[in-house]
Structures are given as C-alpha cells and as structure tokens.
Design a protein around this motif. Structure first.
Motif, PDB file in Angstrom:
ATOM      1  N   ARG A  17      61.221  23.966  19.227  1.00 19.14           N
ATOM      2  CA  ARG A  17      61.222  23.759  20.663  1.00 19.14           C
ATOM      3  C   ARG A  17      59.999  24.373  21.322  1.00 19.14           C
ATOM      4  O   ARG A  17      59.796  24.238  22.516  1.00 19.14           O
ATOM      5  CB  ARG A  17      62.474  24.377  21.282  1.00 19.14           C
ATOM      6  CG  ARG A  17      63.756  23.783  20.762  1.00 19.14           C
ATOM      7  CD  ARG A  17      64.936  24.385  21.462  1.00 19.14           C
ATOM      8  NE  ARG A  17      64.836  24.183  22.900  1.00 19.14           N
ATOM      9  CZ  ARG A  17      65.881  23.963  23.678  1.00 19.14           C
ATOM     10  NH1 ARG A  17      67.088  23.874  23.160  1.00 19.14           N
ATOM     11  NH2 ARG A  17      65.737  23.808  24.970  1.00 19.14           N
ATOM     12  N   VAL A  18      59.168  25.089  20.557  1.00 23.61           N
ATOM     13  CA  VAL A  18      58.059  25.816  21.142  1.00 23.61           C
ATOM     14  C   VAL A  18      56.768  25.043  20.968  1.00 23.61           C
ATOM     15  O   VAL A  18      56.416  24.646  19.866  1.00 23.61           O
ATOM     16  CB  VAL A  18      57.916  27.215  20.500  1.00 23.61           C
ATOM     17  CG1 VAL A  18      56.737  27.944  21.095  1.00 23.61           C
ATOM     18  CG2 VAL A  18      59.195  28.000  20.714  1.00 23.61           C
ATOM     19  N   PRO A 204      79.014  38.126  19.644  1.00 26.15           N
ATOM     20  CA  PRO A 204      78.419  37.476  18.467  1.00 26.15           C
ATOM     21  C   PRO A 204      78.253  35.968  18.632  1.00 26.15           C
ATOM     22  O   PRO A 204      77.226  35.402  18.243  1.00 26.15           O
ATOM     23  CB  PRO A 204      79.395  37.818  17.339  1.00 26.15           C
ATOM     24  CG  PRO A 204      80.056  39.073  17.772  1.00 26.15           C
ATOM     25  CD  PRO A 204      80.185  38.942  19.258  1.00 26.15           C
ATOM     26  N   GLU A 205      79.249  35.308  19.223  1.00 25.93           N
ATOM     27  CA  GLU A 205      79.136  33.868  19.435  1.00 25.93           C
ATOM     28  C   GLU A 205      78.074  33.552  20.478  1.00 25.93           C
ATOM     29  O   GLU A 205      77.351  32.557  20.366  1.00 25.93           O
ATOM     30  CB  GLU A 205      80.487  33.294  19.858  1.00 25.93           C
ATOM     31  CG  GLU A 205      80.473  31.787  20.128  1.00 25.93           C
ATOM     32  CD  GLU A 205      80.070  30.954  18.918  1.00 25.93           C
ATOM     33  OE1 GLU A 205      79.636  29.795  19.130  1.00 25.93           O
ATOM     34  OE2 GLU A 205      80.173  31.438  17.775  1.00 25.93           O
ATOM     35  N   PHE A 206      77.971  34.380  21.497  1.00 21.65           N
ATOM     36  CA  PHE A 206      76.954  34.201  22.526  1.00 21.65           C
ATOM     37  C   PHE A 206      75.563  34.261  21.902  1.00 21.65           C
ATOM     38  O   PHE A 206      74.709  33.402  22.172  1.00 21.65           O
ATOM     39  CB  PHE A 206      77.118  35.283  23.592  1.00 21.65           C
ATOM     40  CG  PHE A 206      76.417  35.008  24.888  1.00 21.65           C
ATOM     41  CD1 PHE A 206      76.922  34.075  25.784  1.00 21.65           C
ATOM     42  CD2 PHE A 206      75.264  35.700  25.228  1.00 21.65           C
ATOM     43  CE1 PHE A 206      76.287  33.834  26.994  1.00 21.65           C
ATOM     44  CE2 PHE A 206      74.626  35.464  26.431  1.00 21.65           C
ATOM     45  CZ  PHE A 206      75.137  34.526  27.325  1.00 21.65           C
ATOM     46  N   ILE A 210      72.754  31.225  21.483  1.00 19.61           N
ATOM     47  CA  ILE A 210      71.375  31.387  21.978  1.00 19.61           C
ATOM     48  C   ILE A 210      70.372  31.009  20.901  1.00 19.61           C
ATOM     49  O   ILE A 210      69.390  30.296  21.167  1.00 19.61           O
ATOM     50  CB  ILE A 210      71.145  32.840  22.459  1.00 19.61           C
ATOM     51  CG1 ILE A 210      71.917  33.101  23.750  1.00 19.61           C
ATOM     52  CG2 ILE A 210      69.652  33.093  22.686  1.00 19.61           C
ATOM     53  CD1 ILE A 210      71.879  34.540  24.200  1.00 19.61           C
ATOM     54  N   THR A 211      70.602  31.469  19.671  1.00 18.52           N
ATOM     55  CA  THR A 211      69.657  31.131  18.595  1.00 18.52           C
ATOM     56  C   THR A 211      69.662  29.631  18.320  1.00 18.52           C
ATOM     57  O   THR A 211      68.606  29.043  18.072  1.00 18.52           O
ATOM     58  CB  THR A 211      69.995  31.896  17.303  1.00 18.52           C
ATOM     59  OG1 THR A 211      71.299  31.518  16.829  1.00 18.52           O
ATOM     60  CG2 THR A 211      69.949  33.395  17.521  1.00 18.52           C
ATOM     61  N   LYS A 212      70.844  29.000  18.365  1.00 16.38           N
ATOM     62  CA  LYS A 212      70.928  27.562  18.099  1.00 16.38           C
ATOM     63  C   LYS A 212      70.222  26.744  19.175  1.00 16.38           C
ATOM     64  O   LYS A 212      69.520  25.776  18.888  1.00 16.38           O
ATOM     65  CB  LYS A 212      72.391  27.129  17.999  1.00 16.38           C
ATOM     66  CG  LYS A 212      73.102  27.570  16.734  1.00 16.38           C
ATOM     67  CD  LYS A 212      74.542  27.054  16.730  1.00 16.38           C
ATOM     68  CE  LYS A 212      75.261  27.431  15.437  1.00 16.38           C
ATOM     69  NZ  LYS A 212      76.672  26.941  15.441  1.00 16.38           N
ATOM     70  N   GLN A 213      70.416  27.133  20.427  1.00 13.33           N
ATOM     71  CA  GLN A 213      69.917  26.315  21.528  1.00 13.33           C
ATOM     72  C   GLN A 213      68.468  26.600  21.895  1.00 13.33           C
ATOM     73  O   GLN A 213      67.791  25.725  22.452  1.00 13.33           O
ATOM     74  CB  GLN A 213      70.811  26.507  22.754  1.00 13.33           C
ATOM     75  CG  GLN A 213      72.243  26.024  22.545  1.00 13.33           C
ATOM     76  CD  GLN A 213      73.096  26.158  23.788  1.00 13.33           C
ATOM     77  OE1 GLN A 213      72.617  25.984  24.912  1.00 13.33           O
ATOM     78  NE2 GLN A 213      74.376  26.480  23.604  1.00 13.33           N
ATOM     79  N   SER A 214      67.972  27.796  21.593  1.00 12.13           N
ATOM     80  CA  SER A 214      66.600  28.150  21.970  1.00 12.13           C
ATOM     81  C   SER A 214      65.647  28.197  20.791  1.00 12.13           C
ATOM     82  O   SER A 214      64.431  28.123  20.978  1.00 12.13           O
ATOM     83  CB  SER A 214      66.583  29.506  22.679  1.00 12.13           C
ATOM     84  OG  SER A 214      66.816  30.556  21.752  1.00 12.13           O
ATOM     85  N   GLY A 215      66.196  28.349  19.576  1.00 11.68           N
ATOM     86  CA  GLY A 215      65.331  28.515  18.413  1.00 11.68           C
ATOM     87  C   GLY A 215      64.783  29.918  18.249  1.00 11.68           C
ATOM     88  O   GLY A 215      63.927  30.161  17.393  1.00 11.68           O
ATOM     89  N   LEU A 243      77.765  37.326  13.147  1.00 11.32           N
ATOM     90  CA  LEU A 243      76.407  36.992  13.578  1.00 11.32           C
ATOM     91  C   LEU A 243      75.774  35.981  12.631  1.00 11.32           C
ATOM     92  O   LEU A 243      76.132  35.907  11.448  1.00 11.32           O
ATOM     93  CB  LEU A 243      75.540  38.255  13.620  1.00 11.32           C
ATOM     94  CG  LEU A 243      75.892  39.304  14.678  1.00 11.32           C
ATOM     95  CD1 LEU A 243      75.037  40.541  14.460  1.00 11.32           C
ATOM     96  CD2 LEU A 243      75.702  38.752  16.086  1.00 11.32           C
ATOM     97  N   PRO A 244      74.796  35.218  13.110  1.00 12.73           N
ATOM     98  CA  PRO A 244      74.029  34.330  12.229  1.00 12.73           C
ATOM     99  C   PRO A 244      73.000  35.154  11.456  1.00 12.73           C
ATOM    100  O   PRO A 244      71.846  35.295  11.873  1.00 12.73           O
ATOM    101  CB  PRO A 244      73.371  33.357  13.207  1.00 12.73           C
ATOM    102  CG  PRO A 244      73.205  34.141  14.471  1.00 12.73           C
ATOM    103  CD  PRO A 244      74.388  35.088  14.525  1.00 12.73           C
ATOM    104  N   LEU A 245      73.427  35.707  10.331  1.00 14.51           N
ATOM    105  CA  LEU A 245      72.626  36.706   9.622  1.00 14.51           C
ATOM    106  C   LEU A 245      71.257  36.177   9.209  1.00 14.51           C
ATOM    107  O   LEU A 245      70.277  36.930   9.154  1.00 14.51           O
ATOM    108  CB  LEU A 245      73.391  37.207   8.394  1.00 14.51           C
ATOM    109  CG  LEU A 245      74.738  37.885   8.671  1.00 14.51           C
ATOM    110  CD1 LEU A 245      75.389  38.333   7.372  1.00 14.51           C
ATOM    111  CD2 LEU A 245      74.567  39.067   9.622  1.00 14.51           C
ATOM    112  N   ALA A 246      71.169  34.892   8.932  1.00 11.85           N
ATOM    113  CA  ALA A 246      69.889  34.323   8.503  1.00 11.85           C
ATOM    114  C   ALA A 246      68.846  34.375   9.609  1.00 11.85           C
ATOM    115  O   ALA A 246      67.640  34.259   9.340  1.00 11.85           O
ATOM    116  CB  ALA A 246      70.083  32.886   8.037  1.00 11.85           C
ATOM    117  N   HIS A 247      69.285  34.543  10.868  1.00 10.51           N
ATOM    118  CA  HIS A 247      68.355  34.573  12.001  1.00 10.51           C
ATOM    119  C   HIS A 247      67.919  35.990  12.359  1.00 10.51           C
ATOM    120  O   HIS A 247      67.127  36.165  13.290  1.00 10.51           O
ATOM    121  CB  HIS A 247      68.987  33.907  13.215  1.00 10.51           C
ATOM    122  CG  HIS A 247      69.175  32.434  13.061  1.00 10.51           C
ATOM    123  ND1 HIS A 247      68.214  31.510  13.407  1.00 10.51           N
ATOM    124  CD2 HIS A 247      70.213  31.709  12.566  1.00 10.51           C
ATOM    125  CE1 HIS A 247      68.652  30.291  13.149  1.00 10.51           C
ATOM    126  NE2 HIS A 247      69.867  30.388  12.640  1.00 10.51           N
TER     127      HIS A 247
END
Length: 326
Positions: A17-18, A204-206, A210-215, A243-247
């Motif tokens: 997205r960047v 954690p879901e928030f 954020i990581t999914k929608q913003s990258g 949490l999305p540990l991979a991120h």
C-alpha cells in the motif's frame, strides 16, 4: 556468539500500500510545503543498513557516545527518538551522523499522535520526513496512542478505545505516514492503566486488523504487555498468542516501577528508569520461542545509568537471543 543475522521483517521494506515515491500526504496545512525540502533525495534508494540486526540494541543517550564508539559490545544497533533530532544542526546531529555510519539506527517517534481524532500535523510529518531522508534509518516506529488535540500538545502517550471508528482512523493515519516517509512503519502496543467501556475489539485483534489493513509491522514492547496484564488482570502469554507474530519486526524491553492502587492492588508504571524485571525477561523468552530471533532493544530513558550497567542489560538480551538462533 553467532554471526550477525539481519532481520528483514519490517525494516525499510515498503508494504504493497506504500508508494515507492516520497509523496506528501493530503494533509491540511501541507500546501506548498514541498518547497521546504526541494533538495531532498527521494527515499527510494538503499539505506546504509537495510534492516536491524537480530541482536541487542539500546536507546541512545549522548552521555554514552564515547563508550559506544570505543566498545559497544554487545550492542549492534541504536534507537533514537525522532523529536530529539529535528533541529538544524549542532552536536546532537553531528554525533548521530557518526553513529549512523557504524550502526543500524531505529527512529522511534513519540509525537505523531497516530491515535488522535484530528488529522496528522503536516509540519511535524515534514520534519520527520527530512530526518529519515538524511539519516536513512533501518526502521521507523510510532505508538498506538494519541498526544495532541487541536493545537494542544500533551507530554504523554494517551490511550484510546478500540472500535471500528478508531480502527479506520488509525489505518488512515498510518497510510499517510508510510506514503510520506516511503517506509513501512512499525506500531508499538501501549502500556495500559485502564480499559474503555466503549471498546468493542480486543487489543490483540485491534493490532492484527491494523497490520492487515495498513500493511504496517508491529513493535512488541514486552514490558508493556506485562504492565498491562498486571494492571488489567489478563494473562500476558494469552495476549501474545493472539498477536500476528509474523508481523513482529522489533521487540522492546525496559524497566517499570511497582506501586499500589487505592485498593492495595499492584499498579505497574512504565518508567524506563531501572533494570528489566525478571518476569519481563521470562516473558521475552516466551516471545522469542514463538517468533524466533528479532532485534531486541533495552530501553532506559530516565535515571540513565553508566554505560557498563546498560551494556550488562544488553548482554542479558544477547543471552536471551542465543538459544533461538537456528
């Protein structure tokens, strides 16, 4: 000792997205500001260090400059607070230029007010962009918090409710930052002392959304998790598991103060003014067992110790990292 391993998660990688160009976001007050930095190089080039090493780092303090230049071991990277280096010159910038030739630098912002209701401050974002252009940091991060409202600036990182409305606002702010800087940014989880009744999404879901929608990536502050878990009464390991540990591209640890609330229950304060507590070290071990090696920063911002004590804390972080290298 293992050879230096570089962590490419996050770093200067641009999310899909960047924009690959340094585009000024459409912010109020930004009209014509492009001319201020007309001689800036675009950030679409290779920085000195493309990523932070999976090794200990420390928050840089000027009183440690000579010690770091002479014998930094085991420290392999440094973090600076962006707002301390937005001036036009002088000894602080000269020292930082020297350090950036030798160490990967992480720029950590505290003033963007990512969670604020209003638009991002265009002038502040331009100053940040100018800093990142000449410094070429390996990483940039900010906080899941707000610190300004209208023209009022508060010397604190304040909490916000986790709702669909605040999620959309924060994602939009992160998009603006990432497009302005040309960097994927990392977002840090807060230390919490209260919870909002209006929240409809778990933290954690928030962060996951954020990581999914913003990258963006995540900066996991393990001390903050421990503080929040103690103050709000949840299990820190369960929080981490959600949490999305991979991120997670960077990890922070630091000291906290132990107090009691009016009912005598434990109340932990994120002070960054003392050694890391043993339960936080244990939680770091738990995180690293799940994520694998990551850059680990020791924060010590108040009552700054001699270099020998800070280096000893960094050495303990190196010992925590050693078992997770494959």
């Amino acid at each position: 000792r293992h050879g230096t391993q570089w962590c490419s998660i996050g770093s200067t990688t641009r999310s899909p997205r960047v924009s690959r160009l340094l585009v000024l976001p459409d912010l109020p007050g930004a009209e014509g500001k492009q001319l201020q930095y007309k001689d800036m190089r675009m950030l679409d080039h290779s920085p000195r260090f493309a990523a932070l090493p999976c090794a200990p780092g420390v928050g840089y303090k000027p009183q440690h400059f000579n010690d770091i230049m002479k014998n930094p071991a085991p420290v392999e990277w440094l973090e600076v607070h962006a707002e301390n280096y937005m001036g036009a010159g002088g000894r602080p910038l000269a020292q930082l230029r020297h350090l950036s030739e030798r160490f990967a630098i992480s720029v950590h912002g505290v003033g963007l007010s990512i969670g604020g209701e209003g638009p991002l401050d265009a002038a502040h974002l331009l100053r940040l962009r100018h800093l990142c252009d000449w410094l070429q940091p390996a990483s940039f991060s900010e906080h899941l918090a707000w610190s300004s409202h209208d023209n009022q600036f508060l010397n604190d990182l304040l909490p916000l409710p986790y709702t669909d409305h605040s999620l959309t606002r924060i994602v939009n702010h992160i998009d603006q930052v990432q497009n302005a800087l040309g960097y994927q940014m990392l977002l840090e989880n807060p230390s919490s002392y209260l919870a909002f009744e209006d929240s409809t999404i778990s933290e954690p879901e928030f962060l996951t959304q954020i990581t999914k929608q913003s990258g963006c990536g995540l900066l996991l502050d393990v001390n903050n998790v421990f503080i929040s878990a103690t103050n709000l009464g949840f299990d820190p390991q369960s929080y981490i598991n959600q949490l999305p540990l991979a991120h997670i591209a960077e990890i922070h640890i630091g000291g906290h103060d132990e107090q009691a609330d009016e009912y005598g229950a434990p109340l932990l304060i994120d002070s960054h003014g003392c050694p890391v507590a043993d339960p936080v070290w244990a939680l770091l071990d738990y995180v690293l067992a799940s994520t694998g090696p990551r850059p680990v920063l020791v924060e010590w911002d108040t009552y700054v110790p001699d270099w020998s004590l800070l280096a000893a804390e960094a050495n303990r972080a190196a010992n925590a990292l050693a078992p997770v290298f494959v």
